[in-house]
Design a protein around this motif. Structure first.
Motif, PDB file in Angstrom:
ATOM      1  N   GLU A 236      15.893  15.325  42.236  1.00  0.00           N
ATOM      2  CA  GLU A 236      15.073  16.481  42.578  1.00  0.00           C
ATOM      3  C   GLU A 236      13.722  16.481  41.887  1.00  0.00           C
ATOM      4  O   GLU A 236      12.778  17.146  42.343  1.00  0.00           O
ATOM      5  N   ASP A 237      13.575  15.713  40.810  1.00  0.00           N
ATOM      6  CA  ASP A 237      12.304  15.657  40.106  1.00  0.00           C
ATOM      7  C   ASP A 237      11.415  14.497  40.543  1.00  0.00           C
ATOM      8  O   ASP A 237      10.285  14.347  40.054  1.00  0.00           O
ATOM      9  N   SER A 238      11.891  13.672  41.457  1.00  0.00           N
ATOM     10  CA  SER A 238      11.083  12.557  41.946  1.00  0.00           C
ATOM     11  C   SER A 238       9.911  13.072  42.772  1.00  0.00           C
ATOM     12  O   SER A 238       9.991  14.121  43.416  1.00  0.00           O
ATOM     13  N   TYR A 239       8.814  12.319  42.759  1.00  0.00           N
ATOM     14  CA  TYR A 239       7.651  12.686  43.545  1.00  0.00           C
ATOM     15  C   TYR A 239       7.823  12.242  44.992  1.00  0.00           C
ATOM     16  O   TYR A 239       8.276  11.126  45.268  1.00  0.00           O
TER      17      TYR A 239
ATOM     18  N   ARG B 191       7.335  17.594  44.338  1.00  0.00           N
ATOM     19  CA  ARG B 191       8.593  16.960  43.945  1.00  0.00           C
ATOM     20  C   ARG B 191       9.653  17.264  45.001  1.00  0.00           C
ATOM     21  O   ARG B 191       9.527  18.222  45.772  1.00  0.00           O
ATOM     22  N   PHE B 192      10.687  16.468  45.025  1.00  0.00           N
ATOM     23  CA  PHE B 192      11.712  16.614  46.057  1.00  0.00           C
ATOM     24  C   PHE B 192      12.295  18.019  46.075  1.00  0.00           C
ATOM     25  O   PHE B 192      12.566  18.574  47.136  1.00  0.00           O
ATOM     26  N   ARG B 193      12.489  18.622  44.912  1.00  0.00           N
ATOM     27  CA  ARG B 193      13.093  19.946  44.868  1.00  0.00           C
ATOM     28  C   ARG B 193      12.224  21.001  45.548  1.00  0.00           C
ATOM     29  O   ARG B 193      12.729  22.023  46.022  1.00  0.00           O
ATOM     30  N   GLU B 194      10.908  20.747  45.617  1.00  0.00           N
ATOM     31  CA  GLU B 194       9.999  21.726  46.201  1.00  0.00           C
ATOM     32  C   GLU B 194       9.998  21.696  47.722  1.00  0.00           C
ATOM     33  O   GLU B 194       9.586  22.674  48.360  1.00  0.00           O
ATOM     34  N   ILE B 195      10.418  20.597  48.315  1.00  0.00           N
ATOM     35  CA  ILE B 195      10.387  20.502  49.773  1.00  0.00           C
ATOM     36  C   ILE B 195      11.773  20.324  50.387  1.00  0.00           C
ATOM     37  O   ILE B 195      11.899  20.261  51.608  1.00  0.00           O
ATOM     38  N   ALA B 196      12.808  20.303  49.573  1.00  0.00           N
ATOM     39  CA  ALA B 196      14.150  20.006  50.081  1.00  0.00           C
ATOM     40  C   ALA B 196      14.772  21.162  50.842  1.00  0.00           C
ATOM     41  O   ALA B 196      15.618  20.938  51.714  1.00  0.00           O
ATOM     42  N   ARG B 197      14.362  22.393  50.557  1.00  0.00           N
ATOM     43  CA  ARG B 197      15.035  23.548  51.160  1.00  0.00           C
ATOM     44  C   ARG B 197      14.977  23.494  52.683  1.00  0.00           C
ATOM     45  O   ARG B 197      15.982  23.757  53.356  1.00  0.00           O
ATOM     46  N   LEU B 198      13.826  23.169  53.232  1.00  0.00           N
ATOM     47  CA  LEU B 198      13.690  23.063  54.684  1.00  0.00           C
ATOM     48  C   LEU B 198      13.595  21.611  55.158  1.00  0.00           C
ATOM     49  O   LEU B 198      13.292  21.363  56.320  1.00  0.00           O
ATOM     50  N   ASN B 199      13.853  20.707  54.244  1.00  0.00           N
ATOM     51  CA  ASN B 199      13.779  19.280  54.575  1.00  0.00           C
ATOM     52  C   ASN B 199      14.934  18.529  53.912  1.00  0.00           C
ATOM     53  O   ASN B 199      14.716  17.576  53.163  1.00  0.00           O
TER      54      ASN B 199
ATOM     55  N   ILE C 293       8.075  15.779  57.451  1.00  0.00           N
ATOM     56  CA  ILE C 293       8.581  16.962  56.758  1.00  0.00           C
ATOM     57  C   ILE C 293       8.016  18.221  57.394  1.00  0.00           C
ATOM     58  O   ILE C 293       6.988  18.201  58.072  1.00  0.00           O
ATOM     59  N   ASN C 294       8.707  19.319  57.160  1.00  0.00           N
ATOM     60  CA  ASN C 294       8.194  20.643  57.479  1.00  0.00           C
ATOM     61  C   ASN C 294       7.491  21.149  56.226  1.00  0.00           C
ATOM     62  O   ASN C 294       8.135  21.447  55.225  1.00  0.00           O
ATOM     63  N   ARG C 295       6.179  21.246  56.280  1.00  0.00           N
ATOM     64  CA  ARG C 295       5.427  21.640  55.090  1.00  0.00           C
ATOM     65  C   ARG C 295       4.972  23.101  55.134  1.00  0.00           C
ATOM     66  O   ARG C 295       4.169  23.533  54.304  1.00  0.00           O
ATOM     67  N   GLU C 296       5.493  23.889  56.057  1.00  0.00           N
ATOM     68  CA  GLU C 296       5.105  25.293  56.151  1.00  0.00           C
ATOM     69  C   GLU C 296       5.362  26.086  54.876  1.00  0.00           C
ATOM     70  O   GLU C 296       4.543  26.924  54.497  1.00  0.00           O
ATOM     71  N   PRO C 297       6.518  25.891  54.197  1.00  0.00           N
ATOM     72  CA  PRO C 297       6.749  26.701  52.992  1.00  0.00           C
ATOM     73  C   PRO C 297       5.925  26.272  51.782  1.00  0.00           C
ATOM     74  O   PRO C 297       5.957  26.939  50.747  1.00  0.00           O
TER      75      PRO C 297
END
Length: 278
Positions: free
Chosen positions: A21-24, A46-54, A78-82
């Protein structure tokens, strides 16, 4: 130069370990990259920031490299809306963005992204390429064609004549600042021969005492730049190749209209001459 990130180190060995989750996560669209701009510089998600919708990014990723202990991965859709704090910025931002190690990571990732995108299909038979598990290589299961990342050798040329250096401006490019002569090495020639040929082709001058200075990976154009200084051999009259150059002219050291910047080998070579170090 942009690759000078010491004491940090880029580890470019292919180690396809899964991200955590901390990987870029490096995400690109055309000539843009997803970053957050802060007072301290750019930040990649980081992965944790975009994983919720991706959620699929933990399955659909490509390992790129590490900088010290930080791992970087390519994510392709990816879905980058959030991600309201992140914006798509032109990759030219890597020429000047801080911190420098992130800028170098970003442009190196962009080079690899373009290679993967441009080699989805086999250039020999047209079948889909597969990623190798042990090295950074794509191969075709049908005809066994193998592809490795493309690196193009090119030269940067500081032509000098006593207290003068030859500088030029490109024709038909968005980059309008002064530069040195440059060109790609052709099949069947040494880099020293490239120096002599490019100078003759672009400005019609002969050179001698060709001497190597330094190299630089230049991910903007998949290039390994090799810098050379050389001396004018004979007449100094310039015959300009107007398809390649808008102008070329001699400058005395004291009159060089270039200031130091951190990004390029070209700038470093000009400033070395300007300061009397060459």
């Amino acid at each position: 130069m942009i690759q000078d990130i010491q004491p940090m180190h880029l580890y470019n060995e292919y180690r396809p370990v899964p991200p955590d989750e901390d990987s870029y996560a490096l995400y690109y669209e055309d000539h843009t990259v997803l970053v957050k701009k802060t007072e301290e510089g750019i930040i990649f998600p980081r992965f944790r920031e975009i994983a919720r919708l991706n959620e699929e990014i933990y399955e659909d990723y490509i390992y790129l490299f590490s900088v010290d202990e930080e791992r970087y991965y390519l994510v392709q859709e990816i879905n980058r809306e959030p991600l309201s704090d992140f914006t798509m910025e032109n990759t030219e931002i890597f020429r000047y963005a801080d911190p420098q190690y992130q800028a170098f990571a970003g442009i190196t990732g962009y080079q690899l992204r373009n290679w993967y995108r441009n080699h989805k299909f086999c250039g020999r038979c047209g079948k889909m390429m597969k990623r190798d598990e042990k090295e950074r290589m794509l191969y075709c299961e049908d005809c066994r064609n193998m592809e490795f990342p493309k690196i193009c050798p090119a030269v940067i040329i500081g032509v000098t004549d006593g207290n003068r250096i030859l500088m030029s401006k490109y024709a038909g490019r968005t980059y309008k600042k002064y530069a040195l002569l440059a060109g790609f090495t052709e099949i069947g020639e040494t880099v020293e021969q490239t120096v002599a040929r490019e100078v003759m082709e672009e400005v019609g001058l002969k050179v001698k005492n060709i001497r190597y200075y330094k190299s630089q990976p230049w991910a903007f154009t998949d290039t390994l730049l090799m810098g050379f200084y050389c001396d004018l051999d004979g007449e100094d009259k310039i015959t300009l190749d107007r398809e390649e150059l808008a102008l070329a002219e001699w400058f005395e050291r004291e009159e060089i209209p270039v200031e130091p910047s951190r990004d390029s080998l070209t700038n470093e070579m000009i400033i070395k001459f300007k300061n009397g170090e060459v």
